[in-house]
Design an enzyme around this catalytic site. Sequence first.
Site, short mmCIF file in Angstrom:
data_model
loop_
_atom_site.label_atom_id
_atom_site.label_comp_id
_atom_site.label_asym_id
_atom_site.label_seq_id
_atom_site.Cartn_x
_atom_site.Cartn_y
_atom_site.Cartn_z
N TYR A 299 -8.93 -4.24 -3.25
CA TYR A 299 -9.18 -2.93 -2.65
C TYR A 299 -10.03 -2.06 -3.58
O TYR A 299 -11.01 -1.45 -3.17
CB TYR A 299 -7.83 -2.26 -2.37
CG TYR A 299 -7.88 -1.01 -1.53
CD1 TYR A 299 -7.91 -1.07 -0.14
CD2 TYR A 299 -7.89 0.25 -2.13
CE1 TYR A 299 -7.94 0.08 0.63
CE2 TYR A 299 -7.91 1.41 -1.37
CZ TYR A 299 -7.93 1.32 0.01
OH TYR A 299 -7.96 2.47 0.77
N SER B 164 -12.28 5.84 -1.00
CA SER B 164 -10.90 6.14 -1.40
C SER B 164 -10.94 6.72 -2.80
O SER B 164 -11.93 6.53 -3.53
CB SER B 164 -10.11 4.82 -1.42
OG SER B 164 -8.86 4.99 -2.05
P1 NAD Z 1 -4.96 2.01 9.48
O1 NAD Z 1 -4.33 0.70 9.14
O2 NAD Z 1 -4.15 3.08 10.13
O3 NAD Z 1 -6.27 1.78 10.35
C1 NAD Z 1 -7.19 0.78 10.05
C2 NAD Z 1 -8.11 0.59 11.24
O4 NAD Z 1 -9.02 -0.48 10.92
C3 NAD Z 1 -7.37 0.16 12.51
O5 NAD Z 1 -8.00 0.74 13.62
C4 NAD Z 1 -7.55 -1.36 12.52
O6 NAD Z 1 -7.45 -1.93 13.80
C5 NAD Z 1 -8.96 -1.45 11.95
N1 NAD Z 1 -9.29 -2.77 11.44
C6 NAD Z 1 -8.63 -3.50 10.50
N2 NAD Z 1 -9.24 -4.68 10.34
C7 NAD Z 1 -10.30 -4.69 11.18
C8 NAD Z 1 -11.31 -5.64 11.48
N3 NAD Z 1 -11.36 -6.84 10.88
N4 NAD Z 1 -12.24 -5.32 12.42
C9 NAD Z 1 -12.19 -4.13 13.05
N5 NAD Z 1 -11.26 -3.19 12.80
C10 NAD Z 1 -10.33 -3.48 11.88
O7 NAD Z 1 -5.53 2.52 8.07
P2 NAD Z 1 -6.05 3.96 7.58
O8 NAD Z 1 -5.11 4.43 6.53
O9 NAD Z 1 -6.38 4.85 8.72
O10 NAD Z 1 -7.36 3.51 6.80
C11 NAD Z 1 -8.67 3.77 7.28
C12 NAD Z 1 -9.63 3.73 6.11
O11 NAD Z 1 -9.29 4.77 5.19
C13 NAD Z 1 -9.58 2.42 5.30
O12 NAD Z 1 -10.88 2.05 4.91
C14 NAD Z 1 -8.74 2.80 4.11
O13 NAD Z 1 -9.03 1.98 3.00
C15 NAD Z 1 -9.17 4.22 3.90
N6 NAD Z 1 -8.23 5.03 3.10
C16 NAD Z 1 -6.94 5.23 3.51
C17 NAD Z 1 -6.10 6.00 2.74
C18 NAD Z 1 -4.68 6.30 3.13
O14 NAD Z 1 -3.95 6.87 2.30
N7 NAD Z 1 -4.26 5.97 4.34
C19 NAD Z 1 -6.56 6.54 1.54
C20 NAD Z 1 -7.86 6.31 1.14
C21 NAD Z 1 -8.69 5.54 1.94
#
Ligand code: NAD
Length: 260
Positions: free
Chosen positions: A155, A142
Amino acid sequence: MLKGKVAIVTGSTSGIGLGIAKELGKLGAGLVLNGFGEAGAIEALRSGIEREHGVRVVYDGADMAQGEAVRGLVAGTIEKFGRLDILVNNAGIQFTAPVEEFPIARWDAILKINLSAAFHGIAAAVPQMRKQRWGRIINIASAHGLVGSTHKAGYVAAKHGLVGLTKVVGLETAGSGVTCNAVCPGWVRTPLVERQIADLAAEKRISQEEAANGLLAEKQPSLEFVALEQLGGAVAFLCSDAAEQITGTAISIDGGWTAQ
Ligand code: NAD
């Protein structure tokens, strides 16, 4: 481009992970989907990608908070497909609170899912990738892997740790045909961020759209969300021959967030 290759994408039942899985499937990779959700909806995703791209797709619901389960996800993939080429450590959760109020259970869960899961997955995958003399490990960190923000102790600590882990694994696998890199997105409009938009809207008594624009204005100079396809494209690039010498690095896809 990825025909015959096999990829695991953790947390791929939603958001960024699902976008990356679809892109890798489009390029011909066999896939292991992972993450939580309703069984019927997950099966629809699985069979949909399989049908659309003509690749084998299996689902494994391993809990990324459990180290042994993460290792089992990797071992099970190698057993089912006979190989493992790409590991995308993407599963992640968020929680916000000032550090002195940060619940211990939330801190522990964030560290396990956002950081330790990648360690376990990588440790289990590297021997197979070394044997194949080809592997791509991509850690979805991130902008918060590079800079901090208030109220995100767990985080930010986990994501900085993930960028550090990326460097070590990049060094340890250098010259083996295996690369390890981090992708550092800025704001992407997924369910994880929708919850933060809703919290901000409620706190400030403003609309969802005003809250979304507020998040962008605070951090992301482009004032645009990063699209799922753009992250899928970055992962595809890291899997391409052109990226063979890119390892141990963190690639920002954040509309200028960390340039400030
Ligand atoms: P999201 O909530 O849409 O998806 C998260 C996914 O992780 C889901 O499929 C969920 O079921 C799974 N998950 C959560 N806990 C779990 C566990 N214990 N075991 C297995 N699966 C699990 O979130 P997202 O925004 O798509 O985030 C995905 C990644 O991207 C994360 O690591 C997040 O930190 C990172 N990220 C997101 C953003 C953003 O702006 N959305 C920015 C930077 C980084």
